[in-house]
Scaffold this active site. Structure first.
Site, PDB file in Angstrom:
ATOM      1  CD  GLN A   1      17.856  13.502  91.203  1.00 59.57           C
ATOM      2  OE1 GLN A   1      17.477  12.441  90.730  1.00 59.57           O
ATOM      3  NE2 GLN A   1      18.830  14.216  90.653  1.00 59.57           N
ATOM      4  CB  SER A   2      10.045  12.613  91.616  1.00 59.86           C
ATOM      5  OG  SER A   2       9.019  11.653  91.504  1.00 59.86           O
TER       6      SER A   2
END
Ligand SMILES: *Cc1c(COP(=O)(O)O)cnc(C)c1O
Length: 349
Positions: free
Chosen positions: A83-84
């Protein structure tokens, strides 16, 4: 001007919508002001930097991609968690500048539902159209970087000119320069008003170190409270001190930062990176209900929980103009369906 000096020394390319708004949080200011203490809570809207849904990474990428263009790179490689936000914005920035981009997504957070892998940032990365490599571990920054450099080597052998944006702290913190610039932007927005404290998420530390160094370089002594989102206070403090010294050195003022400038708290970190706790869930709900502000579980929600924690301690040092830096990240909330109490399944009737 500090920002002109920095941009003259380091290649820079514009990517962010700036200046981002500085807004007063009227309702939370009222909630937290008491007889003994007046607080003016402000929010610096770096969630509104505009690059593919925004966030703090747009500021950092202005220096990385400036450097990449300067080196005539045509390909960008970087790494981050599933989920960067950094990965999402790197792909957008590379494509905007006409470059090819490959990214690596690390398995940093265990036991997540499928939404974590399919919704929010990885969904947006796939819409932006980057090639994605998976990396099986999330706690090996140097290993993750090595994999990037290996891939860069392969691409170079195919005739590309690849530029790696690394993760581990053994590289010059170019991205932090973006927040040296924000220090100046923020002080200009406050004008005659004093800046008394800043509260900020502290992860890789580029944002925290850049802002702190920028403020000190401009003669501002406000406390900068880093809220740990990645590692405990002891490790983060050591990392930040080193980071700050490097950034100070880069702008030609090596002795600017002393150890007492580094303030970090890990009071809201548990159970760890990318994992919700009650304080963070409550902070996300409170920001939405009182100010109409969207936050995420990994970064900005934890930072806001950290701000509330500091205010709840009734520390009288913490008063006056307090700026919360909203670093963005709301797209990541879509990977945490447990935040929602709704159950609006489609019915066939
Ligand atoms: C990356 C990120 C941070 C942390 O910034 P660092 O410069 O890595 O410390 C904070 N908030 C959001 C939303 C992020 O994506």
């Amino acid at each position: 001007m500090l920002s002109e000096k920095v941009k003259n020394k380091y290649p820079w390319v514009q990517l962010a919508h700036a200046p981002t708004p500085l807004e007063r949080m009227n309702n939370l200011s009222k909630d937290y002001s008491t007889g003994q203490r007046d607080v003016n809570l402000w929010i610096k809207r770096d969630d509104c930097t505009g690059l593919a849904m925004g966030g703090n990474k747009a500021r950092q990428l202005e220096f990385y991609l400036g450097d990449a263009l300067d080196q005539q790179a045509d390909t960008i490689l970087t790494t981050g968690a599933i989920q960067s936000n950094h990965v999402r914005m790197t792909v957008a920035a590379a494509h905007k500048l006409g470059m090819y981009c490959e990214v690596q997504l690390e398995e940093r957070v265990s036991d997540r539902p499928s939404a974590y892998y399919q919704s929010g940032n990885p969904f947006l990365v796939s819409m932006l159209g980057a090639k994605v490599h998976k990396y099986p571990v999330g706690e090996d920054e140097e290993g993750a970087d090595r994999a990037l450099y290996q891939r860069a080597e392969e691409l170079n052998q195919q005739g590309r000119h690849a530029y790696v944006i690394p993760l581990a702290p053994n590289h010059a913190p170019l991205g932090a320069l973006g927040y040296v610039l924000v220090a100046e932007e923020l002080l200009q927005q406050l004008g005659q008003q004093s800046l008394d404290a800043v509260v900020i998420a502290s992860g890789s530390g580029s944002t925290h170190s850049g802002l702190l160094v920028g403020l000190r370089a401009l003669g501002c002594n406000a406390n900068v409270y880093g809220i740990c989102v990645r590692r405990n206070a002891e490790l983060q403090k050591a990392r930040m001190f080193k980071r700050c010294q490097e950034v100070a050195q880069m702008i030609g003022q090596p002795d600017l930062i002393t150890e007492s400038d580094i303030i970090v708290t890990d009071a809201v970190l548990s159970p760890g990176y990318g994992r919700l706790n009650d304080a963070t869930t409550e902070a996300i709900y409170k920001a939405g209900r009182r100010e109409g502000i969207l936050l995420d579980p990994t970064y900005s929600g934890k930072a806001m929980a950290g701000l509330f924690h500091l205010l709840d301690k009734k520390d009288l040092n913490l008063q006056g103009n307090i700026v919360f830096l909203h670093t963005g990240g709301a797209p990541g909330a879509f990977g945490y369906p447990e935040l929602s109490s709704l159950n609006l399944e489609h019915s066939s009737e």
